[in-house]
Scaffold this motif. Structure first.
Motif, mmCIF file in Angstrom:
data_model
loop_
_atom_site.group_PDB
_atom_site.id
_atom_site.type_symbol
_atom_site.label_atom_id
_atom_site.label_comp_id
_atom_site.label_asym_id
_atom_site.label_seq_id
_atom_site.Cartn_x
_atom_site.Cartn_y
_atom_site.Cartn_z
ATOM 1 N N GLU A 135 25.913 17.162 19.877
ATOM 2 C CA GLU A 135 27.302 16.972 20.294
ATOM 3 C C GLU A 135 27.453 16.381 21.693
ATOM 4 O O GLU A 135 28.484 15.769 21.996
ATOM 5 C CB GLU A 135 28.056 18.292 20.215
ATOM 6 N N GLU A 151 31.218 9.458 11.664
ATOM 7 C CA GLU A 151 31.050 10.904 11.497
ATOM 8 C C GLU A 151 31.489 11.300 10.094
ATOM 9 O O GLU A 151 32.514 10.822 9.606
ATOM 10 C CB GLU A 151 31.882 11.669 12.518
ATOM 11 N N THR A 155 28.723 19.532 10.200
ATOM 12 C CA THR A 155 28.056 19.979 11.421
ATOM 13 C C THR A 155 27.074 21.090 11.073
ATOM 14 O O THR A 155 27.221 21.764 10.040
ATOM 15 C CB THR A 155 29.066 20.508 12.463
ATOM 16 N N ARG A 167 26.116 16.888 14.807
ATOM 17 C CA ARG A 167 27.069 16.278 13.887
ATOM 18 C C ARG A 167 26.353 15.258 13.011
ATOM 19 O O ARG A 167 25.537 14.489 13.501
ATOM 20 C CB ARG A 167 28.179 15.564 14.662
#
Length: 174
Positions: A135, A151, A155, A167
């Motif tokens: 992160e 993304e 996570t 992530r």
């Protein structure tokens, strides 16, 4: 500075080991690895020989290095075919560029080679390439974004730091 981007050969296992240990010793880069320097340094030579051999075979795992004009290795990236996933995919891991080679475009060249190898697999046809990013690694995120990664929303707790999050990012075949 120009680089030859190429797979590691089986007889280069000692150089592969040295580069991985350099990555794990680097205070900036080690945040991206799930393994400590001490653990990796204690691994038997057979493990490094096997990793280099698998890379030369290039069917399920490949380690690309960026070799500079003087023959030194400026960085590396590993790409793995992930069997058993719902979507045929590869995962990029073990990315590292030595400090003196950062900012030269080497990281981009290494990732482009990993992505190109992934799209070139014939059976099964890879539909996406993924990776995990810490992160706090905003520099890496900028590179991944420029390569088309986005993304995914997934996570995980960072294996080396339970107070941090990694992530998932992925790029899909166009």
């Amino acid at each position: 500075m120009g680089y030859l981007i190429r797979p590691v050969k089986a007889d280069e296992w000692k150089r592969l080991k040295e580069l991985r240990l350099a990555a794990l010793a680097d205070p900036v880069a080690r945040v991206a690895f799930d393994e400590t320097f001490e653990v990796a340094a204690g691994r038997p030579d057979e493990l490094w020989q096997e990793r280099a051999r698998r890379s030369e075979e290039g069917d399920v795992a490949l380690t690309f290095v960026g070799e500079s004009e003087d023959g030194s290795w400026g960085g590396m990236v590993v790409v793995l075919f992930e069997e058993g996933e719902a979507v045929p995919q590869t995962q990029v891991v073990g990315a590292f560029v030595r400090p003196e080679h950062r900012g030269t475009g080497l990281a981009r060249e290494l990732f482009e080679a990993a992505i190109e190898w992934s799209w070139g697999l014939a059976e099964p046809v890879v539909e996406r390439v993924r990776l995990w990013v810490h992160e706090e690694n905003v520099r890496a995120e900028a590179l991944y974004r420029s390569l088309g990664f986005v993304e995914t929303g997934r996570t995980v707790v960072n294996p080396g730091n339970s107070g941090a999050v990694d992530r998932e990012w992925a790029v899909r075949r166009a």
